[in-house]
Scaffold this active site. Structure first.
Site, short mmCIF file in Angstrom:
data_model
loop_
_atom_site.label_atom_id
_atom_site.label_comp_id
_atom_site.label_asym_id
_atom_site.label_seq_id
_atom_site.Cartn_x
_atom_site.Cartn_y
_atom_site.Cartn_z
CB THR A 325 -0.91 0.05 1.24
OG1 THR A 325 -0.08 0.26 2.39
CG2 THR A 325 -1.69 -1.24 1.41
CB CYS A 326 0.14 4.69 -1.01
SG CYS A 326 0.01 4.22 -2.72
CG ASP A 327 -0.33 4.21 5.79
OD1 ASP A 327 0.52 5.09 6.08
OD2 ASP A 327 -1.28 3.93 6.53
CB SER A 328 4.72 6.14 5.78
OG SER A 328 3.85 6.70 6.73
CG ASN A 364 -3.45 1.76 -0.87
OD1 ASN A 364 -2.33 1.97 -1.31
ND2 ASN A 364 -4.00 2.61 -0.02
#
Ligand SMILES: Cc1ncc(COP(=O)(O)O)c(C=O)c1O
Length: 369
Positions: A325-328, A364
């Site tokens: 996913t794009c989450d840090s 996502n």
């Protein structure tokens, strides 16, 4: 996090098992049957109620249902799912200490009889259902060697137990059980044994004062899965419980609610490196599964799963793993030194059945497998 590195070609064995799909969770029904029987053998005479919350995959529930297992549920939707699989409500106990009236109406409507309380407000909530239900009082005991502590959230203090039993009796509730959960993934059963001894003494005192007739004690979950190299030996683990069981009077039956110990070994995660990037902290490897997928237990369950990495990389570098996913926050485990991985390298994580898919989500748009 610790990682074992093996040749890339050996990873093809796992991709063959998934027919080339990744991420994928491989399910092993044989492990479920063997683990269930091993725990039953280690706790003779104890009725096991599988904690559905740890993994409610229907395939797993079906294997257990076929073995005649009983089930610990936390909500009416879990009751509905089990009923749809042909499990009778007489094989279920509802152990969530906090319930809405809607939840009580639905679960009693299905015919579930056993409910759990740990506070006075909850006793009052059960009064309208008192003619149809039996109640267990949950007490708080903490296993210092369990990474997941449940006693801060739930459980009455043992010192308050007799007063609560007396109050329940005065409200017309049939409290016939005591229960506890010492915490999940306990390293030993010392606290289970201590808690069982306390419950035996409380039951005797409640009978002496004629405030409750305790006929069952539920020793909860906490039985471990094997996340390290040392195999779990239920026979050895449960020895302190068996010792305490010698004190249990004949009129008291014993229950347990294992979740993790049964579900964890049933599933193996097969994932792949889908991208990589050389950043100032070393190589980052993006996998097709992360903390929003099967590895959600890294966040919610505090488990650092050991990885088996299949690669032909030789040159070494610091490494960071991340999910798709794009989450840090979707990253896990820095390695000081690891062979440099290639896109397509295979990652296998064993013991991935407990609190993994159960807590995964579709963030996502990536669906958990
Ligand atoms: C009431 C109750 N019973 C059983 C379990 C299962 O515990 P474990 O997975 O440690 O066996 C849990 C886990 O949260 C629980 O809350």
């Amino acid at each position: 996090m610790f990682a074992t590195v093996k040749p890339r070609a050996e990873g093809d064995f796992w991709l063959a098992q998934t027919h080339g799909a990744s991420p994928a969770l491989l399910f092993d029904p044989g492990r479920v049957r063997r683990t269930w029987r091993a725990l039953e053998d280690a706790l003779p005479g104890v009725t096991l109620y599988y904690a559905v919350k740890s993994n409610n995959h229907s395939t797993l529930l079906n294997v257990l249902a076929d073995m005649g297992a009983s089930f610990d549920v936390a909500s009416a939707p879990e009751v509905t799912q089990l009923i749809s699989l042909g499990v009778g409500v007489n094989r279920m106990i509802h152990t969530h200490p906090i319930k809405t009236d809607k939840e009580m109406a639905a679960s009693t409507g299905f015919g579930v009889e056993t409910f759990v309380v740990d506070n006075i407000d909850e006793l009052w909530k059960l009064v309208p259902y008192r003619h149809d239900i039996r109640v267990m009082l949950r007490l708080a005991f903490v296993a210092p060697d369990a990474p997941v502590d449940l006693s801060r959230k739930f459980g009455a203090q043992p010192a308050d137990a007799l007063d609560m039993l007396a109050m329940a009796g005065s409200l017309g509730l049939n409290v016939d059980g005591l229960c506890f959960h010492v915490g999940s993934q306990a390293a030993s059963a010392v606290t289970h044994a201590h808690a069982l001894n306390v419950c035996i003494d409380l039951a005797a005192e409640a009978a002496r004062r004629e405030i409750a007739d305790i006929t069952r004690i539920d020793i909860g979950g906490g039985f471990p899965a094997q996340y390290g190299d040392v195999p779990v030996d239920f026979e050895h683990f449960c020895a302190p419980i068996r010792e305490a069981m010698t004190r249990v009077p004949e009129h008291i039956s014993l229950l347990a609610e294992p979740g993790r110990a049964i579900s964890a070994p049933s599933m193996t995660l097969v994932a792949r490196v889908i991208g990589r990037s050389h950043r100032d902290t070393g190589w980052w490897y993006y996998l097709d599964d992360g903390v929003y997928g099967a590895q959600s237990g890294r966040l919610f369950d505090h488990i650092d799963y050991p990885m088996v990495i299949y690669t032909d990389g030789v040159e070494r570098s610091p490494a960071v793993f991340a999910g798709p996913t794009c989450d840090s926050i979707d990253r896990f485990g820095d390695q000081e030194s690891l062979p440099i991985l290639a896109v397509g390298d295979v990652i296998v994580i064993h013991e991935m059945g407990a609190y993994t898919v159960a807590t995964a989500c579709h963030f996502n748009g990536v669906a958990p497998r």
